[in-house]
Every structure is written in structure tokens, then in C-alpha cells.
Write a protein that holds these residues in place. Structure first.
Motif, PDB file in Angstrom:
ATOM      1  N   GLY A 155      62.042   8.051  20.478  1.00  0.00           N
ATOM      2  CA  GLY A 155      63.135   8.877  19.992  1.00  0.00           C
ATOM      3  C   GLY A 155      62.636   9.880  18.972  1.00  0.00           C
ATOM      4  N   ALA A 156      62.670  11.149  19.344  1.00  0.00           N
ATOM      5  CA  ALA A 156      62.160  12.191  18.455  1.00  0.00           C
ATOM      6  C   ALA A 156      63.168  12.503  17.358  1.00  0.00           C
ATOM      7  CB  ALA A 156      61.850  13.450  19.261  1.00  0.00           C
ATOM      8  N   PRO A 157      62.700  12.838  16.150  1.00  0.00           N
ATOM      9  CA  PRO A 157      63.604  13.199  15.050  1.00  0.00           C
ATOM     10  C   PRO A 157      64.496  14.384  15.425  1.00  0.00           C
ATOM     11  CG  PRO A 157      61.370  12.873  14.239  1.00  0.00           C
ATOM     12  CD  PRO A 157      61.288  12.884  15.739  1.00  0.00           C
ATOM     13  N   THR A 158      65.764  14.298  15.081  1.00  0.00           N
ATOM     14  CA  THR A 158      66.729  15.346  15.416  1.00  0.00           C
ATOM     15  C   THR A 158      66.318  16.699  14.852  1.00  0.00           C
ATOM     16  OG1 THR A 158      68.511  13.707  15.428  1.00  0.00           O
ATOM     17  CG2 THR A 158      69.153  16.019  15.264  1.00  0.00           C
ATOM     18  N   VAL A 159      65.814  16.698  13.628  1.00  0.00           N
ATOM     19  CA  VAL A 159      65.411  17.953  12.985  1.00  0.00           C
ATOM     20  C   VAL A 159      64.286  18.628  13.761  1.00  0.00           C
ATOM     21  CG1 VAL A 159      64.399  18.974  10.912  1.00  0.00           C
ATOM     22  CG2 VAL A 159      66.151  17.209  10.692  1.00  0.00           C
ATOM     23  N   VAL A 160      63.308  17.846  14.187  1.00  0.00           N
ATOM     24  CA  VAL A 160      62.169  18.411  14.915  1.00  0.00           C
ATOM     25  C   VAL A 160      62.612  18.916  16.290  1.00  0.00           C
ATOM     26  CG1 VAL A 160      59.833  17.987  15.763  1.00  0.00           C
ATOM     27  CG2 VAL A 160      60.617  16.839  13.700  1.00  0.00           C
TER      28      VAL A 160
END
Length: 264
Positions: A121-126
Motif C-alpha cells: 500500500g503506497a502512501p496517499t501523499v506519494v
């Protein structure tokens, strides 16, 4: 007594500050020397097989011998130079296979990074930064014809997007390995993009690459790890195609660094 101690502490602090400033200045000179030397090699000013004369480089670039020596060591670690038995360095040449394998390795590591980003799960900001980066690439590619400025913008945005992909995995180990392999000569994500500038199909090729960018980002957001990995492996095949085009090109003045690559 306290006044004396304060004075001593003040002198020590000042000395530390001066020492830190001097160290930062030295490191800055080493980086600048390294960048300028790399540019000279890739621009063809130092041809393949040429022996590097340290004193002539010192005179040409205007740095002292210490940063020049550090720069030469770093460029050897990158693979652009090789150390000679009797001391000193020479500009390396590369077989087409060497470069192809480096690109393949980058694609493999980027594929692993994309899979982990999807699975973890990739960070939302990135993810948001990556989408904005791709939107800016779309703006560049919306032009009917691409000039030098457009290609420069694409290269910068493309490198930024690949850096964000690496960040999404959240793995320092993989990020370091990706940085290492991307620093190998011609193996970076934009290593051969400039070759396309002289191709009538330049914009078409970049649009294909951009579609793969969109697809891998979608796969990561959908948590489809295997799909994300496969797309990045396929994405590196575009660089392989550009490598073959560069080696076969008769217009090497547009990318003199390609002269370092042997066809076999």
C-alpha cells in the motif's frame, strides 16, 4: 572563571563551525568536480580508452587535487572509469551487452519495487505527487511536436516519476540498490530518451511510455502486485529498444556518450 570557560566554549564552537563549513565546502567541490568530469566523458571530450591525467584535469576544471581525486574514485565506482595497473584511470568502454544487462537489472529492481508498493500500500501523499507528475508529462506530450525544451522537461519529470515509484515501496534496501544500478552508465530511466529526439516517432514512443506510467500507477493503487511488476519489466524494454537505436545511429553527435558503447 566562568568567563574563561565561556570564552573557551565560544572558541570551540567557532572552530567546529569553521570545520563544518570547510568540510561542506570540500564535499561540494567533490560533487561539482564529479559532475563536470562525468559531463566531459559523456560529451566525448574524454574518449573511450583515454588515460586521465590528473594534473590536466586539475588545470582544466580549476579544482584542487583532493576533490579531483575523490571525483575520479566516484566515477570508477559508477563504472565510467577503470583504474590502471600502474596508477591513474582510463575512460571505460562498454559492450552493448553490458548496457543491456544494466537496463535489464534496473527493470527487474523497479518491477520488484512496484510490486511491493502495491502489496504494502503506497502512501496517499506519494500517490498524489505521482499523479500530478504524470499530469505534467501529459501537458508536455500534448504538443504536436516536441522541441529541445519539451524533451528536457520530459526527462526531468520522467526521472521524478521513477523516483516516486521507488519511494512508494518504502524499502531503503531496494531504493539504494535502484540508485546504484541507475547510476551505471546509460542505465537510468532517461538514459536514452535523448536518442528519440531525432526520431520521427519520438512523440509516439514517449506516449507509449506515458501509458505504461499510468498503468503501473493504476496497478499500485488497485493493489495488483504482479501486474505492477510486469508493467515495469515491460517498461524497461523501451530503453532496450532505444539502446539498439542509439548503437545503430549514424548521428552520434547528438549523443556523443554512445561512442563509449561497442556494438559487440
Amino acid at each position: 572563571m566562568r568567563t574563561t570557560i565561556n570564552a573557551i566554549n565560544s572558541v570551540a564552537t567557532t572552530a567546529d563551525s569553521v570545520g563544518a563549513t570547510g568540510q561542506n565546502s570540500l564535499e561540494s567541490a567533490q560533487v561539482r568536480a564529479q559532475l563536470q568530469l562525468r559531463e566531459m566523458i559523456l560529451a566525448g571530450e574524454l574518449p573511450g580508452g583515454a588515460r586521465i591525467a590528473e594534473l590536466s584535469i586539475v588545470e582544466k576544471l580549476g579544482f584542487s587535487r583532493t576533490p579531483i581525486r575523490a571525483a575520479l574514485m566516484r566515477l570508477e565506482q559508477e563504472g565510467l572509469l577503470e583504474s590502471l595497473p600502474n596508477g591513474g584511470y582510463a575512460v571505460r568502454t562498454f559492450s552493448e551487452r553490458d548496457v543491456s544487462e544494466a537496463i535489464e537489472l534496473r527493470g527487474t529492481i523497479e518491477g520488484l519495487s512496484a510490486r511491493l508498493a502495491a502489496e504494502r500500500g503506497a502512501p496517499t501523499v506519494v500517490l498524489g505527487e505521482a499523479r500530478e507528475c504524470l499530469n505534467r508529462i501529459d501537458e508536455v506530450l500534448s504538443q504536436p511536436a516536441l522541441n529541445d525544451e519539451a524533451f528536457s522537461s520530459y526527462v526531468a519529470l520522467n526521472e521524478r516519476f521513477h523516483a516516486l515509484l521507488s519511494e512508494m515501496a518504502g524499502s531503503e534496501v531496494i531504493a539504494k540498490e535502484l540508485d546504484r544500478v541507475s547510476s551505471l552508465p546509460f542505465a537510468s530511466a532517461s538514459g536514452f530518451v535523448v536518442v528519440q529526439a531525432n526520431s520521427p516517432r519520438a512523440r509516439d514512443m514517449l506516449i507509449v511510455a506515458q501509458d505504461q506510467h499510468r498503468q503501473v500507477l493504476d496497478a499500485i493503487e488497485q493493489r495488483e502486485g504482479s501486474r505492477a511488476e510486469a508493467i515495469m519489466r515491460e517498461h524497461s524494454r523501451l530503453a532496450q529498444r532505444n539502446l539498439r537505436a542509439a548503437v545503430a545511429s549514424h548521428n552520434l553527435d547528438q549523443m556523443p556518450g554512445v561512442r563509449l558503447i561497442r556494438k559487440k
